[in-house]
Scaffold this active site. Structure first.
Site, short mmCIF file in Angstrom:
data_model
loop_
_atom_site.label_atom_id
_atom_site.label_comp_id
_atom_site.label_asym_id
_atom_site.label_seq_id
_atom_site.Cartn_x
_atom_site.Cartn_y
_atom_site.Cartn_z
N GLN A 76 74.97 20.33 86.93
CA GLN A 76 74.87 20.89 88.27
C GLN A 76 75.12 19.86 89.37
O GLN A 76 75.59 20.23 90.45
CB GLN A 76 73.48 21.52 88.47
N SER B 43 80.23 19.80 82.88
CA SER B 43 80.95 21.03 82.55
C SER B 43 81.95 21.36 83.64
O SER B 43 81.62 21.28 84.83
CB SER B 43 79.96 22.18 82.37
N THR C 168 91.22 20.71 67.32
CA THR C 168 92.36 20.65 68.24
C THR C 168 91.88 20.83 69.67
O THR C 168 91.10 21.73 69.97
CB THR C 168 93.38 21.74 67.89
N HIS D 219 83.38 24.25 84.55
CA HIS D 219 83.31 25.50 85.31
C HIS D 219 82.27 25.48 86.42
O HIS D 219 82.15 26.45 87.18
CB HIS D 219 83.08 26.69 84.37
N CYS E 159 66.88 39.06 81.57
CA CYS E 159 66.31 40.36 81.20
C CYS E 159 66.42 40.60 79.70
O CYS E 159 67.46 40.38 79.10
CB CYS E 159 67.02 41.48 81.94
N THR F 8 76.69 22.40 77.10
CA THR F 8 75.75 22.63 76.00
C THR F 8 76.12 21.81 74.78
O THR F 8 75.25 21.15 74.18
CB THR F 8 75.70 24.13 75.65
#
Length: 372
Positions: free
Chosen positions: A160, A180, A218, A182, A305, A70
């Site tokens: 992705q 990214s 940092t 993760h 949601c 992001t």
């Protein structure tokens, strides 16, 4: 527990944790300090930069570490005021750019003629190599070439796609790219922005001299080390992801054998091999998800949601699916550790859940609906 929501995040690879641990304990030093221990940490950060660069076949000095995809996307687009994107993009892009997005076809692939028509006057474009909900892969070369011909800079979200398919950035007309850690079995809270040599760039976060004055603050050293190791592992395991398409088909074959009718969203498009966005007509995704979770299969409904009711996926709506079909759609996303035995168990759980929902539905009651 079978975890099939890897597009949301992936489990940390054991080798990644092992690589990170020393920098959470004894090698805790600030890499900007001048003493020997800090210089060792600095060298480790640069090694990680080389590992991440190798995943994309780019120069290490073209990689800027960030807090994630992001931030990388926001940084890349911050200097541009008239950006063209696609209607199916991640919120990190859609909520950053202004104006209408270009449409996609029913299978989720960009409508290239419409893309070209919307390009005049744009100073940049931004799109995802592969969609976060459907796994649909865009015609990257065509979209980039059209943008360059129109004089627009190109940003591509590879969050992705990285580590799942070949993403060799220098082979395309790409100026910026976001990734990214993760999503490739690395830690959360770290990512990178690729900036091609010679391309205009202005720091989004200003302050200290970190990242060669390109991103102040940092460094998240353990995260960066983990990202580097995850990138190295992903590059070595590229062939494993190619095999996941066969596991996806194995899952669908089990459903067919059990008499479960289903539809795959984006089926006619080229997709990431580990992603399956599908629906069982007449069965709500929320109903299935509520049964699958306690049974031991975690997946995504592809919706967010609110306190009132589920918000239907903007990706599937942009592909022209009616609201009812969108609310029936589930996203399964495997990872490179997924096995045939896991697929067989997941199919058993899914078939049982569909049959259970249908057993309480009738022409009188209608579909079972679940609201958040």
């Amino acid at each position: 527990m079978i975890y099939w929501d890897n597009n949301a995040t992936t489990p940390l690879a054991p080798e990644v944790l092992e690589a990170m641990l020393p920098f959470l304990k004894e090698s805790f030093y600030n890499p900007s300090a001048s003493y020997a221990q800090a210089k060792e940490v600095r060298r480790a950060v640069e090694t990680a930069r080389e590992q991440v660069a190798a995943l994309f076949a780019v120069h290490p000095d073209e990689i800027i570490f960030t807090s994630g995809g992001t931030e990388a996307t926001n940084t890349a687009l911050a200097g541009y005021g008239n950006v063209l994107t696609l209607a199916t993009e991640h919120p990190a892009t859609l909520r950053t750019v202004k104006g209408e997005a270009a449409p996609v076809l029913a299978n989720g692939v960009a409508d290239v003629p419409e893309w070209k028509e919307a390009l005049p006057g744009r100073d940049a474009v931004s799109f995802a190599w592969a969609n976060h909900e459907t796994g649909v892969i865009q015609p990257v070369r065509s979209l980039c070439a059209a943008a360059v011909a129109a004089g627009a800079r190109v940003h591509v979200d590879v969050v992705q796609a990285a580590g799942k398919v070949s993403v060799l950035l220098h082979e395309y007309d790409i100026d910026y790219a976001s990734a990214s850690a993760h999503k490739i079995h690395g830690p959360k809270g770290v990512g990178c922005l690729y900036v091609r040599r010679g391309i205009p760039y202005r720091a989004y976060l200003t302050g200290g001299s970190q990242e060669d004055y390109r991103r102040a603050g940092t460094e998240n050293v353990p995260g960066i080390i983990g990202f580097g190791k995850a990138a190295e592992l992903a590059l070595a395991a590229a062939a494993q992801y190619e095999g996941l398409a066969a596991l996806r088909e194995r899952f669908l074959a089990a459903l067919t054998a059990a008499g479960i009718e289903y539809e795959v969203n984006g089926a006619s498009a080229r997709r990431l091999p580990h992603v399956l966005n599908m629906r069982v007509p007449g069965v709500s995704a929320q109903s299935l998800a509520l049964l699958l979770e306690p049974a031991g299969l975690l997946c995504s409904t592809g919706s967010a949601c609110t306190s009132a009711e589920p918000e239907p996926s903007h990706v599937l709506l942009a592909m022209g699916l009616p609201d009812k079909a969108v609310r029936e759609s589930l996203r399964f996303s495997m990872n490179r550790y997924t096995t045939e035995a896991e697929v067989d168990e997941a199919s058993r759980l899914f078939i049982a859940a569909v049959r259970k929902v249908r057993s309480v539905q009738s022409a009188v009651t209608g579909p079972v609906m679940v609201y958040c």
